[in-house]
Design an enzyme around this catalytic site. Sequence first.
Site, PDB file in Angstrom:
ATOM      1  N   ALA A 242       0.775  -1.245   0.000  1.00 29.64           N
ATOM      2  CA  ALA A 242       0.000   0.000   0.000  1.00 29.64           C
ATOM      3  C   ALA A 242       0.808   1.298   0.000  1.00 29.64           C
ATOM      4  O   ALA A 242       0.249   2.349  -0.289  1.00 29.64           O
ATOM      5  CB  ALA A 242      -0.945   0.011   1.205  1.00 29.64           C
ATOM      6  N   PRO A 244       2.934   4.557  -0.914  1.00 26.27           N
ATOM      7  CA  PRO A 244       2.837   5.481   0.227  1.00 26.27           C
ATOM      8  C   PRO A 244       1.410   5.821   0.657  1.00 26.27           C
ATOM      9  O   PRO A 244       1.201   6.695   1.476  1.00 26.27           O
ATOM     10  CB  PRO A 244       3.541   6.728  -0.305  1.00 26.27           C
ATOM     11  CG  PRO A 244       3.215   6.720  -1.768  1.00 26.27           C
ATOM     12  CD  PRO A 244       3.178   5.269  -2.179  1.00 26.27           C
ATOM     13  N   GLY A 245       0.421   5.152   0.065  1.00 30.27           N
ATOM     14  CA  GLY A 245      -0.954   5.346   0.512  1.00 30.27           C
ATOM     15  C   GLY A 245      -1.861   6.065  -0.458  1.00 30.27           C
ATOM     16  O   GLY A 245      -3.022   6.343  -0.136  1.00 30.27           O
ATOM     17  N   ASP A 265       2.213  -2.968   4.296  1.00 25.64           N
ATOM     18  CA  ASP A 265       3.491  -2.841   3.600  1.00 25.64           C
ATOM     19  C   ASP A 265       4.562  -3.351   4.544  1.00 25.64           C
ATOM     20  O   ASP A 265       4.423  -3.233   5.765  1.00 25.64           O
ATOM     21  CB  ASP A 265       3.760  -1.380   3.215  1.00 25.64           C
ATOM     22  CG  ASP A 265       4.752  -1.283   2.068  1.00 25.64           C
ATOM     23  OD1 ASP A 265       4.318  -1.158   0.906  1.00 25.64           O
ATOM     24  OD2 ASP A 265       5.972  -1.361   2.328  1.00 25.64           O
ATOM     25  N   ASP A 292       4.605  -8.346   5.876  1.00 23.22           N
ATOM     26  CA  ASP A 292       4.979  -8.908   4.579  1.00 23.22           C
ATOM     27  C   ASP A 292       3.746  -9.548   3.940  1.00 23.22           C
ATOM     28  O   ASP A 292       3.189 -10.513   4.477  1.00 23.22           O
ATOM     29  CB  ASP A 292       6.085  -9.944   4.788  1.00 23.22           C
ATOM     30  CG  ASP A 292       6.564 -10.578   3.487  1.00 23.22           C
ATOM     31  OD1 ASP A 292       5.917 -10.394   2.445  1.00 23.22           O
ATOM     32  OD2 ASP A 292       7.601 -11.277   3.527  1.00 23.22           O
ATOM     33  N   ASP A 322      -1.300  -3.958  -6.083  1.00 25.65           N
ATOM     34  CA  ASP A 322      -0.453  -3.090  -6.894  1.00 25.65           C
ATOM     35  C   ASP A 322       0.971  -3.547  -6.594  1.00 25.65           C
ATOM     36  O   ASP A 322       1.610  -3.080  -5.666  1.00 25.65           O
ATOM     37  CB  ASP A 322      -0.680  -1.622  -6.511  1.00 25.65           C
ATOM     38  CG  ASP A 322       0.094  -0.675  -7.406  1.00 25.65           C
ATOM     39  OD1 ASP A 322       0.049  -0.848  -8.627  1.00 25.65           O
ATOM     40  OD2 ASP A 322       0.755   0.244  -6.875  1.00 25.65           O
ATOM     41  N   CYS A 372       3.502  -0.818 -12.529  1.00 26.10           N
ATOM     42  CA  CYS A 372       3.927   0.364 -13.290  1.00 26.10           C
ATOM     43  C   CYS A 372       5.132  -0.012 -14.151  1.00 26.10           C
ATOM     44  O   CYS A 372       6.138   0.686 -14.177  1.00 26.10           O
ATOM     45  CB  CYS A 372       4.237   1.544 -12.378  1.00 26.10           C
ATOM     46  SG  CYS A 372       5.535   1.227 -11.170  1.00 26.10           S
TER      47      CYS A 372
END
Length: 468
Positions: A242, A244-245, A265, A292, A322, A372
């Site tokens: 997650a 930086p949020g 995270d 983890d 993600d 990404c």
Amino acid sequence: MSFFPKISFQCEVEEYLTKVFRNNELITALGGQEAENKYQSLLSRLSHPPSFTTVRVNTHLSSVKHVKKLLFEEIQKFKGLCVPVLEHPKLQDILLIPVIGPRRDLKKHPSEVIVGAQCGYAVLRGAHVYVPGIVSTSRFVKAGDLVSVYSDIEGKCKRGAKEFKGVKVFLGNGISELSRSEIFSSSGPLKGLGVRMIEPVYLSPSFDNVLPSHLFLQNLPSVVVSHILNPQPGEKILDMCAAPGGKATHLATLMHDQGEVIAIDKIANKVKKIKLNAELLQLNCIKAFCYDGTKALSVEKREDEQEGPPFSPESFDRILLDAPCSGMGQRPNMAYSSTLKEVTSYQPLQRKLFTVAVKLLKPGGVLVYSTCTITLSENEEQVAWALKRFPCLQLHPQEPHIGGEGMKGAGLTLDQLKLLQRFDPAAVTLQGMDINSLQDSREDDLISLANKDCIGFFIAKFVKSKSK
């Protein structure tokens, strides 16, 4: 014509990527020359910033119309910047600000400041230069001096050097806020502003402390992801990686801060950042844990009152993965430094996380997988593997579908590729934007450009069948 050189890779990574973008499926579909042209276009696009800055409005606190008005007023304060603030017809919680550049007529000054590559990329997206990012300056730089700022894209400049003859890329001009002796003080590294950019090559507003509770800087595809997961008020959501949020806070906003967003995270400092962002945006339904994700499935019976991980099977209505990835879609990036071993290490990690996600998802639940990066192995190949490995999963259409379809090369059918969403920077020809072309453009054309000229990104949406 490119303003910057194409992104460079280590030789073994370049060979690997060349095979990816010249795979047999792709060449059969496009032809060898077209496949090669698209690949070369992609390499050029990756070294340049996107044509728009995307900000997500915190609709939990304010309306888009109100923030648009405030943001337009803020932009008027930037000298030489007269650009519209656009709303997006399909992403109704974002605002788009066109980026002017590259500006090819800027005069270079004798005094130079060399910054690290990451600092340089931030400058190209609108930031000023902060002291920790400065690697070297000319010998006699004083506070108040006009300086030309360059990026040491290969990381070869020695800290504190008075001259640098290596590969450097011009980022624009600014005013030094400190002298050389202050920047490289023996009493320890300083913080704060080092160079205030007044003539950047890419003209974009700096969002440092601009409406911090109302805006969140986010790449356009990263906003799309949360809309595709489509969390509902009262549901229990897991954001597996997650930090930086940005996405966790977006999910909470879409749920009207009703329900539960569990954000995990494995790096403690990053978890602090998630909590700070949730607090800044005044969102209460986010619970962040340092854990983890590969170990987030409980093998033993949980205590009912236990909030955090590990979790019981089938605990979540929707899950966002993600995933950690090779990050090759990030822009701008002129020199990608990871080795082939590092690039290929992500696929097995992603599969471990994905396996846990499937087990944690309720029957009928939604799992969205995103990265990404631009490789097949972390994107379409993962989808092909998942569909074979987990018969309970089905690919589902994505709404909104703004990017292109998936890339050929992983053995997926045309119908399956159409259900995927790949944001490909090569989809737009290299151009740039000046004030005149901006004024001559229709709003629809600008929105279309923003949809294409963003970071490289991939999204797949799965639904877990209810029958066991």
